[in-house]
Motif scaffolding. Structure first.
Motif, PDB file in Angstrom:
ATOM      1  N   SER A 165       0.823  -1.216   0.000  1.00  0.00           N
ATOM      2  CA  SER A 165       0.000   0.000   0.000  1.00  0.00           C
ATOM      3  C   SER A 165       0.853   1.261   0.000  1.00  0.00           C
ATOM      4  CB  SER A 165      -0.932   0.018   1.216  1.00  0.00           C
ATOM      5  OG  SER A 165      -1.839  -1.057   1.146  1.00  0.00           O
ATOM      6  N   TYR A 166       1.862   1.299   0.855  1.00  0.00           N
ATOM      7  CA  TYR A 166       2.684   2.509   0.935  1.00  0.00           C
ATOM      8  C   TYR A 166       3.696   2.590  -0.197  1.00  0.00           C
ATOM      9  CZ  TYR A 166       0.344   4.243   4.981  1.00  0.00           C
ATOM     10  OH  TYR A 166      -0.620   4.758   5.801  1.00  0.00           O
ATOM     11  N   ASP A 167       4.035   1.454  -0.820  1.00  0.00           N
ATOM     12  CA  ASP A 167       4.852   1.518  -2.040  1.00  0.00           C
ATOM     13  C   ASP A 167       4.076   2.281  -3.106  1.00  0.00           C
ATOM     14  OD1 ASP A 167       6.961   0.057  -0.957  1.00  0.00           O
ATOM     15  OD2 ASP A 167       6.153  -1.870  -1.639  1.00  0.00           O
ATOM     16  N   ARG A 168       2.769   2.063  -3.166  1.00  0.00           N
ATOM     17  CA  ARG A 168       1.930   2.774  -4.136  1.00  0.00           C
ATOM     18  C   ARG A 168       1.872   4.266  -3.800  1.00  0.00           C
ATOM     19  NH1 ARG A 168      -2.989  -1.136  -5.816  1.00  0.00           N
ATOM     20  NH2 ARG A 168      -1.828  -3.079  -5.690  1.00  0.00           N
ATOM     21  N   VAL A 169       1.776   4.566  -2.518  1.00  0.00           N
ATOM     22  CA  VAL A 169       1.748   5.978  -2.096  1.00  0.00           C
ATOM     23  C   VAL A 169       3.047   6.661  -2.498  1.00  0.00           C
ATOM     24  CG1 VAL A 169       1.771   7.512  -0.080  1.00  0.00           C
ATOM     25  CG2 VAL A 169       0.109   5.644  -0.207  1.00  0.00           C
ATOM     26  N   LEU A 170       4.176   6.025  -2.210  1.00  0.00           N
ATOM     27  CA  LEU A 170       5.471   6.624  -2.530  1.00  0.00           C
ATOM     28  C   LEU A 170       5.648   6.768  -4.046  1.00  0.00           C
ATOM     29  CD1 LEU A 170       7.675   4.823   0.148  1.00  0.00           C
ATOM     30  CD2 LEU A 170       6.757   7.166   0.207  1.00  0.00           C
ATOM     31  N   ALA A 171       5.168   5.795  -4.808  1.00  0.00           N
ATOM     32  CA  ALA A 171       5.243   5.898  -6.272  1.00  0.00           C
ATOM     33  C   ALA A 171       4.366   7.048  -6.768  1.00  0.00           C
ATOM     34  CB  ALA A 171       4.810   4.581  -6.911  1.00  0.00           C
ATOM     35  N   ARG A 172       3.191   7.219  -6.153  1.00  0.00           N
ATOM     36  CA  ARG A 172       2.286   8.314  -6.535  1.00  0.00           C
ATOM     37  C   ARG A 172       2.947   9.664  -6.262  1.00  0.00           C
ATOM     38  NH1 ARG A 172      -1.963   6.320  -4.409  1.00  0.00           N
ATOM     39  NH2 ARG A 172      -2.805   5.648  -6.408  1.00  0.00           N
ATOM     40  N   LEU A 173       3.587   9.785  -5.119  1.00  0.00           N
ATOM     41  CA  LEU A 173       4.275  11.033  -4.777  1.00  0.00           C
ATOM     42  C   LEU A 173       5.356  11.343  -5.803  1.00  0.00           C
ATOM     43  CD1 LEU A 173       4.591  10.564  -0.910  1.00  0.00           C
ATOM     44  CD2 LEU A 173       3.039  12.130  -2.101  1.00  0.00           C
TER      45      LEU A 173
END
Length: 194
Positions: A139-147
């Motif tokens: 989930s947070y890998d996706r957040v970091l990629a989005r950022l």
């Protein structure tokens, strides 16, 4: 294996241990310049024996900071909602995963995190390079990629217990280092981009 070891240690913590650490963590985190000048902070609500976050979330709100909390989506991505107090959280069971405390407020969309000045990340460990070991759900890998994709550069801070700052965690090419780790005994900073 490292995940299992850390979770086993966390499971030995008492409610008093978790509460004590939460107060210390909040005190340390609130001293961070990144949080002192933040208008919006994306955070999370700790569950079980995770390092406690509610004390910190309430202190940020008391400062007038807009606090965003995640809502887990069926594909493991995260939507966001505003934190308006502990009474506006609902316990949500996601399939066979652990129950999470999520905001009942209006959903703001997955891109809401790109407005954050700082992102507080959950984790199990961080290493000397600033690489974070999460629970493995992505989930947070996706957040970091989005950022990264949107060009947003908030301060990335992970909240852990002292014993969870380790020499090395496994990492992959897509993993990104954090700026700092906050533990009950202090703050350690990392240079990003390694």
């Amino acid at each position: 294996m490292l995940r299992r070891e850390i979770l086993a240690v966390r499971n030995t913590l008492t409610a008093d241990d978790v509460r004590e650490a939460a107060v210390a963590l909040a005190g340390r985190a609130l001293e961070l310049p990144e949080l002192a000048r933040a208008r919006t902070v994306a955070a999370y609500v700790s569950v079980g024996s995770e390092p406690g976050t509610l004390t910190l979330l309430d202190a940020l709100r008391a400062r007038g900071v807009r606090v965003l909390l995640p809502v887990l989506l069926p594909d493991n991505d995260l939507d966001w909602g505003a934190y308006t107090g502990e009474g506006a959280l609902a316990r949500v069971q996601h399939g066979g995963k652990m129950a999470l405390l999520e905001p009942v407020a209006e959903r703001l969309g997955a891109d809401a995190v790109t407005d954050a000045d700082a992102v507080l990340l959950p984790g199990l460990a961080v290493d000397a390079r600033g690489m974070r070991l999460g629970r493995g759900g992505g989930s947070y890998d996706r957040v970091l990629a989005r950022l990264e994709r949107t060009g947003a550069h908030p301060a990335l801070v992970v909240l852990l217990y002292d014993s969870e700052v380790v020499e090395r965690v496994p990492s992959q090419a897509h993993d990104r280092p954090v700026n700092a780790v906050v533990t009950p005994s202090g703050v350690r900073r990392f240079r990003r981009g390694r």
